[in-house]
Design a protein around this motif. Structure first.
Motif, short mmCIF file in Angstrom:
data_model
loop_
_atom_site.label_atom_id
_atom_site.label_comp_id
_atom_site.label_asym_id
_atom_site.label_seq_id
_atom_site.Cartn_x
_atom_site.Cartn_y
_atom_site.Cartn_z
N ILE A 80 1.15 -1.54 0.22
CA ILE A 80 -0.12 -0.04 0.16
C ILE A 80 0.91 1.37 0.15
CG2 ILE A 80 -1.07 1.07 1.37
CD1 ILE A 80 -2.77 -1.33 2.13
N LEU A 81 0.48 2.40 -1.43
CA LEU A 81 1.42 3.43 -1.14
C LEU A 81 0.07 4.69 -1.00
CD1 LEU A 81 3.32 2.02 -2.66
CD2 LEU A 81 3.62 4.30 -3.88
N ASN A 82 1.06 5.45 0.46
CA ASN A 82 0.28 6.74 1.02
C ASN A 82 0.47 7.71 0.95
OD1 ASN A 82 -0.95 8.64 2.09
ND2 ASN A 82 -0.47 8.03 3.73
N PRO A 83 -0.14 8.49 -0.61
CA PRO A 83 0.45 9.34 -1.78
C PRO A 83 0.53 11.01 -0.29
CG PRO A 83 -0.66 8.56 -3.34
CD PRO A 83 -1.12 7.57 -2.03
N LEU A 84 -0.76 10.72 0.43
CA LEU A 84 -0.91 11.57 1.06
C LEU A 84 0.32 12.24 2.67
CD1 LEU A 84 -4.38 11.60 2.53
CD2 LEU A 84 -3.20 12.59 0.69
N ALA A 85 2.12 10.94 2.00
CA ALA A 85 2.64 11.59 3.29
C ALA A 85 4.10 11.60 2.39
CB ALA A 85 3.29 9.61 3.95
N TYR A 86 4.13 10.40 1.21
CA TYR A 86 5.39 11.06 0.01
C TYR A 86 5.14 12.75 -0.50
CZ TYR A 86 3.38 8.46 -2.80
OH TYR A 86 3.03 6.87 -3.85
N ALA A 87 4.12 13.13 -1.57
CA ALA A 87 3.64 13.27 -2.21
C ALA A 87 3.14 14.54 -1.71
CB ALA A 87 3.00 12.08 -3.10
N TRP A 88 3.04 14.37 -0.23
CA TRP A 88 2.57 16.07 0.18
C TRP A 88 2.47 16.90 -0.04
CZ3 TRP A 88 -2.32 16.37 2.24
CH2 TRP A 88 -2.22 17.34 3.15
N PRO A 89 3.23 17.66 -0.78
CA PRO A 89 3.92 19.28 -1.42
C PRO A 89 3.45 19.11 -2.25
CG PRO A 89 5.80 18.63 -0.22
CD PRO A 89 5.18 16.80 -0.30
N LYS A 90 2.92 18.58 -3.84
CA LYS A 90 2.37 18.45 -4.53
C LYS A 90 0.60 18.16 -4.42
CE LYS A 90 6.14 18.26 -7.26
NZ LYS A 90 6.15 19.42 -7.81
N HIS A 91 0.38 16.78 -3.43
CA HIS A 91 -1.17 17.01 -3.50
C HIS A 91 -1.74 18.74 -3.20
CE1 HIS A 91 -4.64 14.35 -3.02
NE2 HIS A 91 -5.02 15.50 -0.94
N GLU A 92 -0.67 19.23 -1.99
CA GLU A 92 -1.48 20.00 -1.17
C GLU A 92 -1.77 21.82 -2.74
OE1 GLU A 92 0.37 23.68 1.63
OE2 GLU A 92 0.92 21.81 1.32
N GLU A 93 -0.39 21.31 -3.58
CA GLU A 93 -0.80 22.26 -4.53
C GLU A 93 -1.66 22.63 -5.36
OE1 GLU A 93 2.14 24.08 -8.21
OE2 GLU A 93 3.57 22.39 -6.65
N TYR A 94 -2.12 20.95 -5.74
CA TYR A 94 -2.82 20.35 -6.29
C TYR A 94 -4.48 21.49 -5.57
CZ TYR A 94 -6.77 17.87 -8.05
OH TYR A 94 -8.37 17.44 -9.12
N ILE A 95 -4.28 20.92 -4.67
CA ILE A 95 -5.56 21.24 -3.44
C ILE A 95 -6.13 23.42 -4.00
CG2 ILE A 95 -7.05 21.98 -1.53
CD1 ILE A 95 -5.81 18.78 -0.82
N ARG A 96 -4.79 23.71 -3.60
CA ARG A 96 -4.76 25.22 -3.56
C ARG A 96 -5.30 25.67 -4.44
NH1 ARG A 96 -3.60 26.76 0.71
NH2 ARG A 96 -2.05 25.53 2.60
N ARG A 97 -5.83 25.15 -5.93
CA ARG A 97 -5.75 25.32 -7.00
C ARG A 97 -7.81 25.24 -7.51
NH1 ARG A 97 -1.75 24.29 -11.01
NH2 ARG A 97 0.13 25.05 -10.37
#
Length: 326
Positions: A80-97
């Motif tokens: 299982i991979l959790n992108p909310l951990a290792y890819a959080w900066p990209k996820h946050e950048e997307y949400i802020r759009r």
């Protein structure tokens, strides 16, 4: 002159809204996902014993999980991979759009191993072209080398191509629409007949429609329960007029949530390689993409544009009332 006056009034209203102390929709959604990130970490670390690396990449072996679905099949989850951990900066950048008011919310299932970025339908090329966000796997520390590939994601490629074709004015999408998944988790392993002997692990994608809610193992059940709560909270915050489930599983999962009953629901065919074939080079790939896009255009007809038009009219009416009261 009228255009400048309109922009000035709109800018003033935005300032009034911010000064009123209200959180933006994106800030509220970020809070939901931050909480979900912590809950995932707690569940996974509790299951696998404490280890500093577990917050980045979750990898483990487990006994076969049997359940009845389309015949006697079993699902073996190896990783299982959790992108909310290792890819959080990209996820946050997307949400802020995310737009402040969301008229149409597209909901998919979960990311595939070749798109583990935290951004739904994360084809690297299309996301970079559409969002100007670099989600190359070289940006993510800790994910297995086997997943660090430039291979495209069929579903992601088709979905973002469809969005660009469906919206003649792409600003309408950016100002009124958003895309999220039922869960940000990546499940990998193997789906096989119960009678088959599985002697080695696999990194194949396991999409949510392979899990049976009544018989899935407790860890996956707990992870998906947390995901469902976050999904329900997110929909409550966004309060869209229309939710489009991408595939039957996402459509049914959202409809079973306790959300505003006035929200309309629509389903479109999932953009997997099962529709039109995957295609490995130019012509074959483009033909498969066009077949899926044409099918979805027929399924949606004008419902997205009419929903956005209605939202624009309501927003204009609210704007005029507020301006008169200034």
């Amino acid at each position: 002159m009228a255009k400048a006056s309109y922009d000035d009034a709109d800018s003033l209203l935005n300032k009034l809204q911010v000064s009123g102390g209200e959180k933006s929709v994106s800030e509220e959604y970020l809070g939901i996902m931050k909480d979900l990130r912590k809950e995932f970490a707690a569940l996974l670390k509790g299951k696998l014993q404490a280890d500093a690396a577990l917050e980045d990449v979750i990898e483990y072996e487990r006994p076969p999980n049997r359940f009845e679905k389309q015949g006697d099949m079993r699902v073996i989850v190896n990783r299982i991979l959790n992108p909310l951990a290792y890819a959080w900066p990209k996820h946050e950048e997307y949400i802020r759009r995310m737009p402040q008011e969301i008229s149409v919310l597209f909901v998919g299932m979960n990311p595939a191993p070749n798109a583990p970025s935290g951004i739904p339908f994360g084809d690297k090329k299309e996301v970079h072209n559409f969002w100007d966000i670099d989600i190359s796997t070289s940006n993510f520390d800790g994910i297995p080398d086997s997943l660090k590939t430039d291979k495209d994601c069929v579903s992601g490629r088709r979905f973002w191509k469809f969005i660009q074709k469906h919206f003649e004015n792409i600003i309408d999408f950016h100002e009124h629409c958003f895309v999220m998944n039922c869960t940000p988790l990546v499940f990998m392993g193997k789906v096989a007949p119960a009678s088959a002997r599985v002697t080695r692990t696999s990194n194949s994608n396991i999409s949510l429609d392979n899990f049976d809610d009544d018989s899935t193992d407790p860890l996956v059940q707990s992870l998906m329960q947390k995901s469902d709560v976050a999904l329900q909270d997110a929909i409550s915050v966004m309060n869209p007029k229309l939710i489009i489930g991408i595939g039957w599983h996402a459509y049914n999962r959202v409809k079973n949530l306790d959300v505003n009953k006035r929200i309309k629901h629509q389903r479109i065919t999932h953009p997997s390689s099962r529709v039109g074939g995957q295609g490995v080079n130019g012509g074959a790939k483009d033909k498969g993409d066009e077949k899926w896009i044409g099918q979805v255009e027929e399924e949606l007809k004008d419902i997205v544009h009419s929903t956005i038009k209605s939202s624009k009219m309501e927003k204009a009416s609210r704007r005029q009332k507020k301006i008169r009261n200034l």
